[in-house]
Write a protein that holds these residues in place. Structure first.
Motif, PDB file in Angstrom:
ATOM      1  N   ASP A  38      -9.221   3.028  51.632  1.00 48.86           N
ATOM      2  CA  ASP A  38     -10.412   2.704  50.369  1.00 48.86           C
ATOM      3  C   ASP A  38      -9.631   2.740  49.162  1.00 48.86           C
ATOM      4  N   PRO A  39     -10.172   1.280  48.756  1.00 54.81           N
ATOM      5  CA  PRO A  39     -10.376   1.212  47.540  1.00 54.81           C
ATOM      6  C   PRO A  39     -10.281   1.885  46.571  1.00 54.81           C
ATOM      7  N   GLY A  40     -10.965   2.976  46.528  1.00 52.76           N
ATOM      8  CA  GLY A  40     -11.211   3.362  45.588  1.00 52.76           C
ATOM      9  C   GLY A  40     -12.150   2.487  44.395  1.00 52.76           C
ATOM     10  N   CYS A  41     -11.799   2.515  42.752  1.00 54.12           N
ATOM     11  CA  CYS A  41     -12.627   1.984  42.040  1.00 54.12           C
ATOM     12  C   CYS A  41     -12.164   0.546  41.696  1.00 54.12           C
ATOM     13  N   LEU A  42     -10.941   0.231  42.999  1.00 54.51           N
ATOM     14  CA  LEU A  42     -10.655  -0.815  42.708  1.00 54.51           C
ATOM     15  C   LEU A  42     -10.996  -2.233  43.008  1.00 54.51           C
ATOM     16  N   ASN A  43     -11.849  -3.292  42.494  1.00 55.39           N
ATOM     17  CA  ASN A  43     -12.312  -4.646  42.905  1.00 55.39           C
ATOM     18  C   ASN A  43     -11.267  -5.710  43.618  1.00 55.39           C
ATOM     19  N   VAL A  44     -11.228  -4.860  44.988  1.00 58.92           N
ATOM     20  CA  VAL A  44     -10.301  -5.669  45.252  1.00 58.92           C
ATOM     21  C   VAL A  44     -10.157  -7.886  45.401  1.00 58.92           C
ATOM     22  N   CYS A  61      -5.446   9.612  35.186  1.00 55.96           N
ATOM     23  CA  CYS A  61      -7.339   9.640  35.111  1.00 55.96           C
ATOM     24  C   CYS A  61      -7.832   9.812  35.894  1.00 55.96           C
ATOM     25  N   LYS A  62      -8.847  10.434  36.709  1.00 54.95           N
ATOM     26  CA  LYS A  62      -9.179  10.530  37.521  1.00 54.95           C
ATOM     27  C   LYS A  62     -11.151  10.443  36.463  1.00 54.95           C
ATOM     28  N   SER A  63     -11.362   9.936  36.118  1.00 54.24           N
ATOM     29  CA  SER A  63     -12.610   9.771  35.611  1.00 54.24           C
ATOM     30  C   SER A  63     -12.484   8.022  35.151  1.00 54.24           C
ATOM     31  N   VAL A  64     -12.711   6.928  36.002  1.00 51.20           N
ATOM     32  CA  VAL A  64     -12.992   5.631  35.479  1.00 51.20           C
ATOM     33  C   VAL A  64     -13.552   4.987  35.966  1.00 51.20           C
ATOM     34  N   ALA A  65     -14.640   5.775  36.766  1.00 53.27           N
ATOM     35  CA  ALA A  65     -16.094   5.184  37.490  1.00 53.27           C
ATOM     36  C   ALA A  65     -16.405   3.935  36.355  1.00 53.27           C
ATOM     37  N   SER A  66     -16.770   4.882  34.709  1.00 54.47           N
ATOM     38  CA  SER A  66     -17.430   3.815  33.663  1.00 54.47           C
ATOM     39  C   SER A  66     -16.379   4.049  33.127  1.00 54.47           C
ATOM     40  N   LEU A 118      -6.603   2.754  39.280  1.00 54.33           N
ATOM     41  CA  LEU A 118      -8.204   3.147  40.015  1.00 54.33           C
ATOM     42  C   LEU A 118      -7.980   2.415  41.663  1.00 54.33           C
ATOM     43  N   LYS A 119      -7.518   2.640  42.516  1.00 48.28           N
ATOM     44  CA  LYS A 119      -7.011   3.324  44.202  1.00 48.28           C
ATOM     45  C   LYS A 119      -7.024   4.201  43.902  1.00 48.28           C
ATOM     46  N   GLY A 120      -6.984   5.678  42.985  1.00 49.71           N
ATOM     47  CA  GLY A 120      -7.004   6.871  43.007  1.00 49.71           C
ATOM     48  C   GLY A 120      -7.887   7.140  43.535  1.00 49.71           C
ATOM     49  N   ASN A 121      -8.411   6.672  42.628  1.00 50.02           N
ATOM     50  CA  ASN A 121     -10.780   7.468  42.073  1.00 50.02           C
ATOM     51  C   ASN A 121     -11.160   6.794  42.871  1.00 50.02           C
ATOM     52  N   THR A 122     -11.661   7.580  43.621  1.00 48.38           N
ATOM     53  CA  THR A 122     -12.480   7.283  44.407  1.00 48.38           C
ATOM     54  C   THR A 122     -14.302   7.348  43.212  1.00 48.38           C
ATOM     55  N   SER A 123     -15.199   6.349  44.435  1.00 41.08           N
ATOM     56  CA  SER A 123     -16.348   6.621  44.267  1.00 41.08           C
ATOM     57  C   SER A 123     -17.291   8.087  44.057  1.00 41.08           C
ATOM     58  N   SER A 124     -17.041   8.085  45.448  1.00 38.04           N
ATOM     59  CA  SER A 124     -18.147   9.328  45.384  1.00 38.04           C
ATOM     60  C   SER A 124     -17.555  10.781  44.719  1.00 38.04           C
ATOM     61  N   THR A 125     -18.487  11.595  44.596  1.00 36.49           N
ATOM     62  CA  THR A 125     -18.324  12.946  43.807  1.00 36.49           C
ATOM     63  C   THR A 125     -17.756  13.972  44.434  1.00 36.49           C
ATOM     64  N   LEU A 126     -18.109  13.748  45.869  1.00 39.01           N
ATOM     65  CA  LEU A 126     -17.604  14.534  46.628  1.00 39.01           C
ATOM     66  C   LEU A 126     -15.847  14.712  47.003  1.00 39.01           C
ATOM     67  N   PRO A 127     -15.444  15.652  47.167  1.00 38.10           N
ATOM     68  CA  PRO A 127     -13.689  15.451  47.545  1.00 38.10           C
ATOM     69  C   PRO A 127     -13.614  15.481  48.854  1.00 38.10           C
ATOM     70  N   PRO A 128     -12.351  14.708  49.132  1.00 41.92           N
ATOM     71  CA  PRO A 128     -12.769  14.409  50.706  1.00 41.92           C
ATOM     72  C   PRO A 128     -12.063  15.638  51.685  1.00 41.92           C
ATOM     73  N   PRO A 129     -12.228  15.886  52.452  1.00 39.09           N
ATOM     74  CA  PRO A 129     -12.450  17.329  53.287  1.00 39.09           C
ATOM     75  C   PRO A 129     -10.432  17.582  53.772  1.00 39.09           C
ATOM     76  N   HIS A 162      -9.758  -3.272  34.509  1.00 40.91           N
ATOM     77  CA  HIS A 162      -9.903  -4.527  35.596  1.00 40.91           C
ATOM     78  C   HIS A 162      -9.354  -5.806  34.336  1.00 40.91           C
ATOM     79  N   ALA A 163     -10.397  -5.140  33.347  1.00 43.16           N
ATOM     80  CA  ALA A 163      -9.956  -6.885  32.090  1.00 43.16           C
ATOM     81  C   ALA A 163      -8.525  -6.216  31.284  1.00 43.16           C
ATOM     82  N   LEU A 164      -7.753  -5.203  31.170  1.00 45.22           N
ATOM     83  CA  LEU A 164      -6.529  -4.875  30.540  1.00 45.22           C
ATOM     84  C   LEU A 164      -5.704  -5.365  32.047  1.00 45.22           C
ATOM     85  N   VAL A 165      -6.306  -4.575  33.275  1.00 41.88           N
ATOM     86  CA  VAL A 165      -5.090  -5.709  34.667  1.00 41.88           C
ATOM     87  C   VAL A 165      -4.774  -7.265  33.994  1.00 41.88           C
ATOM     88  N   GLN A 166      -5.885  -7.286  33.907  1.00 40.05           N
ATOM     89  CA  GLN A 166      -5.834  -8.997  34.247  1.00 40.05           C
ATOM     90  C   GLN A 166      -4.750  -9.458  32.785  1.00 40.05           C
TER      91      GLN A 166
END
Length: 1311
Positions: free
Chosen positions: A966-972, A893-898, A937-948, A904-908
């Motif tokens: 880059d932690p992505g959406c991961l709360n380290v 899944c690439k859309s985990v921002a929401s 979580l780590k594979g999802n980027t917080s920004s919407t623009l793709p990396p160059p 994170h609760a599931l990980v716990q």
């Protein structure tokens, strides 16, 4: 003369002349001789390769001596003892004779006769000589030159005739070879050369099968020579098959059948006799008198099998009239009885072999009429109406198109108007019962019709020349007679043109219905038929289940069914109501609407929905009440799935289920159906509704695996059937003790039930007996009258009968529950396939997160359940889906921002369950699922623009580093707390389900988690309460520090501080070691030293400012521990660490090797020498000097513990440096340390005690040894007379000196 002169050099090269220089041939090289060794080996590939190499060598060398030697060796090898060597030498000789045609065959034949002379050979070697002659003739024949050389041919035939006398060794091999040679010669050669020699064998043709075979071969090969007139002169009749020879032919064929019991093939003499009978026009006489009235009367299985093989082999040779005679004869009837009798037995079954004969005939026959006659003949060989030929036989694939069409027409005609009179019917012993003729005829008709329907269905699968019209004709025929009945004849409907002579009953319709749905499955997977370009294009796309014009087979059948429903001349077996007819018409209209959308949208999706709709609609004819509701919901779902409004507007009413939820319920209900077609179509349709699947729809699927619902269902079943509380408790006890084997569980439960039954039954029995007044003490059984006894007996029997019914009811209930459990598990396995499809096709769907916990609960449930094969297979399937389709899937899944908080609760939750679980295997699945979520979580980027995209390699490295950072959406921080608690439990709890590999996988896959957790690892090097946990902390820290990505997350100061703290902790850990290192501590020491080795290497290599004085002191103290030095592993690790502190491992002083050499010389003593230990055996024990004792029992000690007073042969000879002749008793000890090689000599009186026991012979040997020792001592210049050396003096010289001293002192004492 010129010809004779040319023959001389040929004879000199390859003839019988001896090898002029055999040693010269042998000296040329070993490779040439190895050819002959390889020719004699048992492996056929090796023999063939050696023969080819030998021929190549002879052609290239062109040496006469080698060729002569080759012929000599090959002729000798013909009579080899090993069975595998003889054919190898024979083949090699044949190839050599074929390659070198200048070698005369007569000379080779003379060599063979001379080398393997049967008259001169010894009796033990007669067998080898006989085989040598036989294989010699075989070599000449295989060379292809024997037929051309008449002289050699004549001598070879004569030799074979002589070999026929050695039947004990060769059996019938000479006769068979003679027949083979005869069949190859030209007719002129046979007439001029062989006829006179073989005339005696031909005239006695009816005395042995071999002579008869020779005659039959001659008659077929040389009809101009063996004419009827000549045959009459030979044995008195112009023909072979006639009434006079019938009895003799029968006896000969019986002997042939019994002689070839191991070979499952028709003897060639029988087939040749059949061909001669056909040629003489006596086939019917041969078949009727010889085979049916002669051979079949012999009650022997071998003779019967020969008749069956003759039947199968005769098919290609017979005409139409002769085929009718054979296919309606006694042999066919006998064959049918054999097939029926051996269906269930474990004996030899001939049906497969006969099918091979039929297949061979049909594949080689070009006449459609003969093909049809054979198929009809075997299809009418029936047992109580059922044909013996397998209904699924694939022999029809060789039928011509005309023959196939006629065969299908004949089958349909036999179905409608069964003609049992044309069948060759028989009854087995099991079916010979007294029944009415009407019942027997009706049963035969039903069995025949069932076979015909199955035969028609199998034709659509196996026939290679089938066309679309043929397949559709069969499908319509099966569909019509499964669901419809013709009221009267109708020319518009082909299936209604002929009415059945006997109407079909309900059972017939049910059986045809089952075969029809099997046919539907075949049509669904059928490749496109036809040779048109459109059909070829569809086949290349691997499209199945459609015709050449792209229409579904099932749609064509639906149109045909609609035509039948609207016809007045036929009626349905189960008529439709108005509602059912409306739903049927709606279905057809919906399918037509889908066909219009097929070009616009996804054709595969449209086709899948069409198949699902039509397949369910066809089931209206089978089960109307259940199908109407399903079809109605399916139609509404299909309309909403393909409507544009459904795609645009969102659902507002959450209480009303959406079309996807309804569709899922329908598919789940179809998966529970026994129809394989519906189950496969359901899976294919689910693929296309996966993108539209909602959370409620997915929950419907997951509810199937909910253990709470399943448990409720099981308990409900138990409560319904078990009313007694005691029975419930007994069953609960059985379920609790289900950890053992199933047999033990059954036994235990049975015992408990019996105990319970015994209590109830005992009380009831006592009541019955009390009612009969049999328990009173003052009465006896004799006082009861007959009526009372009969009444009591009746009551007791009724009580026992009731108890037996109760026991049987419990067994039936237990069996029913077991079957329900199996069905429930099968259904779950089918639903699990839907989960697999969803995970593969919709890996990027956020609903995947809702599947993780149910899958893990299912795995946990399976691991705690029974261990039968079905449960194990289901567990393996579930684990495979979880591992491969979920965790290892590259798509996620690439859309985990929401959904960050939920994930994170599931990980716990997953990590906590992994920590709380008792089984490490289940904990691994939970931990792996948490790592999958980290990847998401780590594979999802917080920004919407793709990396160059990087352009250079340096940019690629920079991007890789940025990806790690880059932690992505991961709360380290939040996740680090979770895994820190798990790591703390792993390093502190006594029995933790977590393992070291889990955390190593965490650190390796997610280096971003190393920095938050590395402090915990450093702390627990000393904080862990147990030795193995401290070792695990060292191991994990070592693996973390090895990761290059760690340095991306720490600064130089933090890295230096981490190394310093790690060294300090390891130092403190090593300080706690006790002097005797326990077994549990050794692993900790090893891991600590490995970590310390890396730390010191890092400090030295990176030149870090870290103080090492404390660790150096601790390591130096470790060197004093004996346990580290005694362990090679720890010792190696220790000195690897000390190397970084500029310490080197001290070299051990090598002990003197000369005493060891002396000990070795003792072992390799010469014959006749008396060992030194034997000489000192009766003396006093070695004297202990300066605390060093001699070895016990005179045995030499180890080199490090060499005692004083021991000697070696080199000591005695004076070969050891430092030896002293002047002071033999002086010990070699200086400053309290014994020198190597030092020792004491025995005293003189001890030598006397030994010397007096020696013989004169031993004294002479001692003199010789003494002279040799003196010579050797003189040859050693460095033999300095020092302390501790020992010189051996001869015993004789000592004795003389002692005697002289005694004589001198004796007079003085007397005076």
């Amino acid at each position: 003369m010129a010809g004779m002169e040319e023959m001389e050099p040929r004879e000199q090269r390859g003839g019988g002349a001896a090898v002029t220089d055999p040693r010269g041939v042998l000296r040329q090289g070993r490779a040439f001789l190895d050819f002959f060794w390889d020719i004699a080996k048992p492996e056929q590939e090796v023999r063939l390769a050696a023969t080819e190499s030998l021929l190549r060598h002879l052609r290239e060398g062109k040496k006469d001596d080698e060729l002569k030697y080759t012929l000599k060796r090959l002729v000798e090898g013909l009579g080899a003892t090993r069975e595998a060597a003889r054919p190898g030498f024979s083949l090699a000789l044949a190839q050599v004779l074929q390659a070198f045609e200048e070698i005369p065959l007569c000379s080779i034949l003379e060599q063979i006769k001379e080398k393997h002379n049967l008259e001169k050979v010894k009796k033990k070697l007669v067998r080898n000589a006989a085989f040598g002659n036989f294989f010699g003739v075989m070599a000449l024949f295989q060379s292809g030159r024997l037929v051309k050389d008449q002289k050699a041919l004549l001598e070879s035939i004569q030799l074979l005739q002589q070999l026929t006398n050695h039947q004990t060794h060769l059996r019938d091999l000479p006769r068979k070879t003679l027949i083979d040679i005869t069949s190859e010669v030209p007719e002129t050669v046979f007439q001029e050369v062989l006829f006179d020699i073989l005339q005696g064998d031909l005239s006695s043709a009816f005395t042995s099968p071999e002579n008869l075979h020779l005659l039959l071969v001659g008659m077929q090969k040389f009809p101009g020579v063996l004419k009827p007139k000549k045959l009459k002169k030979l044995f008195g009749s112009p023909t072979v098959v006639n009434e006079d020879n019938i009895s003799r032919l029968v006896e000969l064929l019986k002997s042939v059948a019994k002689s070839e019991k191991e070979e499952k093939k028709l003897p060639s003499v029988v087939l040749d006799l059949l061909q001669v009978a056909l040629k003489e026009g006596a086939f019917e006489l041969f078949w009727n008198e010889v085979v049916e009235n002669g051979l079949l009367k012999e009650k022997s299985g071998l003779v019967s099998y020969m008749c069956y093989r003759l039947l199968g082999s005769a098919l290609p040779l017979l005409s139409m009239e002769q085929l009718q005679v054979v296919l309606k004869g006694k042999v066919m009837l006998h064959y049918g009885e054999h097939v029926v009798a051996t269906q269930s037995a474990q004996g030899f079954k001939f049906a497969a072999e006969m099918e091979g004969y039929i297949d061979t005939f049909l594949s080689g026959c070009d006449d459609p009429e003969r093909q049809l006659a054979v198929m009809m003949g075997f299809s009418t060989l029936t047992n109580q109406g059922r044909p013996v030929l397998l209904s699924a036989s694939r022999v029809v694939r060789h039928l011509q198109a005309v023959a196939l069409q006629k065969y299908i027409s004949w089958l349909k005609d036999m179905f409608l108007r069964p003609d049992l009179d044309c069948c060759l019917d028989f009854s087995s012993n099991r079916r010979k019962q007294n029944r009415e003729n009407a019942d027997i005829a009706q049963q035969k008709t039903a069995r025949l019709r069932k076979w015909i329907i199955h035969r028609l269905v199998s034709i659509t699968e196996s026939a290679t020349r089938r066309e679309e019209s043929v397949v559709m004709d069969i499908a319509r025929f099966c569909f019509f007679h499964a669901f419809f009945v013709a009221k009267k004849k109708n020319s518009q409907i082909a299936e209604a043109r002929v009415l059945p002579s006997e109407p079909l009953n309900e059972r017939d319709h049910t059986e045809i219905e089952n075969y029809f749905f099997g046919l539907l499955q075949t049509l669904n997977s059928l490749p496109v038929l036809g040779n048109a370009a459109e059909a070829a294009a569809l086949r290349q796309k691997h499209i199945h289940g459609v015709t050449a014009d792209g229409k579904l087979w099932i749609f064509l059948l639906a149109e045909y069914a609609n035509k039948l429903l609207s016809s007045e001349h036929v009626k349905a077996v189960k008529p439709f109501t108005k509602e059912q007819r409306d739903i049927w018409e709606r279905t057809l209209q919906s399918v037509k609407n889908l066909q219009k959308k097929e070009n616009r949208s996804d054709s595969a999706k449209v086709g899948a929905f069409q198949q699902l709709l039509l397949s369910v609609a066809i089931h209206l004819f089978k089960n109307q009440s259940e199908t109407v509701d399903v079809l109605s919901d399916l139609l509404s779902c299909t309309e909403r799935a393909f409507s544009k409004e459904a795609k645009k507007k969102k659902k507002t009413d959450s209480s009303e289920p959406g079309w996807v939820e309804v569709m899922v319920e329908i598919l789940l209900s179809l998966l529970a159906q026994p129809s394989l077609l519906l189950r496969r179509i359901s899976k294919s349709v689910f693929v296309y509704i996966c993108p539209n699947l909602t959370k409620r729809g997915l929950q419907l699927i997951l509810d199937v695996f909910d253990p709470n619902q399943e448990q409720n269902e099981e308990s409900a079943v138990v409560v319904m059937e078990e009313s007694n509380k005691k029975t419930k408790s007994a069953q609960d006890t059985d379920e609790e003790g289900s950890e053992g084997s199933s047999d033990e569980d059954d036994t235990d439960s049975g015992d408990e039930e019996n105990e319970e039954v015994d209590d109830n039954f005992r009380s009831q029995l006592m009541k019955v007996l009390q009612a009969g007044n049999t328990l009173e003490g003052d009465k006896s059984d004799e006082e009861l009258d007959d009526e009372a006894m009969m009444a009591l007996d009746k009551n007791i029997s009724a009580l026992f009968a009731e108890q037996q019914k109760r026991i049987q009811a419990k067994k039936d209930e237990k069996d029913r529950m077991r079957k329900e459990k199996i069905l429930r598990r099968d259904f779950k396995a089918k639903v699990l396939d839907l989960i697999d499809v969803f995970l593969v096709k919709q890996a990027e769907n956020p609903l995947v997160f809702d599947i993780i916990e149910p899958l893990l609960q299912l795995i946990e449930q399976c691991m705690s359940s029974d261990s039968d094969k079905q449960e194990v297979d289901f567990l393996q399937k579930t684990a495979s889906i979880f591992k491969n389709s979920l965790c290892r899937n590259k798509q996620y899944c690439k859309s985990v921002a929401s959904l960050q908080e939920d994930v994170h609760a599931l990980v716990q939750r997953l990590v906590k369950k992994a920590c709380k679980h008792t089984d490490s295997a289940v904990a691994l699945y939970y931990f792996s699922a948490s790592l999958y979520l980290l990847k998401v979580l780590k594979g999802n980027t917080s920004s919407t623009l793709p990396p160059p995209k990087p352009k250079k390699q340096s940019d690629i490295r920079t991007q890789q580093a940025s990806q790690h950072l880059d932690p992505g959406c991961l709360n380290v921080k939040e996740v680090a707390v979770i895994y820190q608690q798990a790591l703390t439990q792993f390093l502190s709890k006594r029995n933790s389900p977590l393992t070291c590999s889990m955390f190593h996988d965490l650190f390796k896959r997610f280096p971003i988690m190393c920095k938050p957790l590395v402090d915990t690892l450093v702390e627990f090097i000393t904080a862990a309460a147990r030795q193995h946990q401290q070792a695990m902390a060292c191991l994990l820290l070592h693996r973390v520090l090895l990761l290059h990505e760690l340095q991306l997350f720490v600064t130089e100061e933090e890295w230096e501080d981490l190394i310093a703290r790690s060294i300090s902790q390891v130092t403190e850990c090593l300080k706690t070691l006790g002097k005797p290192i326990m077994k549990a501590e050794k692993d900790k020491v090893a891991k600590s030293l490995e970590l310390l080795n890396f730390l010191l290497k890092t400090v030295t290599g990176q030149k870090l400012n870290v103080k090492l004085t404390e660790v150096e002191k601790v390591l130096l103290t470790l060197n004093q521990l004996e346990d580290i030095g005694n362990s090679p592993r720890l010792d190696s690790l220790y000195w690897n660490v000390m190397r970084w502190l500029n310490y080197t491992k001290p070299k051990k002083e090598k002990t003197a090797s000369k005493p060891t050499q002396g000990a070795e010389l003792l072992k390799r003593k010469k014959k006749g020498f008396l060992p030194e230990t034997k000489k000192r055996k009766n003396r006093k024990k070695g004297i202990q000097e300066n605390g060093v004792a001699a070895g016990e029992d005179g045995e030499p000690a180890a080199p490090e513990e060499q005692p004083l007073g021991t000697e070696t042969p080199k000591h005695r000879k004076g070969l050891v440096p430092g030896g002293s002749k002047k002071h033999p008793n002086r010990g070699g000890r200086e400053n309290g340390v014994a020198k190597a090689g030092g020792g004491d000599l025995p005293a003189a009186d001890e030598g006397d005690a030994v010397a007096d026991k020696k013989k004169k012979k031993r004294k002479r040997k001692n003199r010789k040894r003494k002279g040799a020792a003196d010579n050797e001592a003189e040859q050693v210049p460095a033999a300095k007379k020092t302390k501790g050396s020992v010189v051996q003096e001869t015993q004789q010289k000592r004795d003389k000196g002692k005697k002289k001293r005694k004589e001198k002192h004796a007079p003085v004492l007397q005076d």
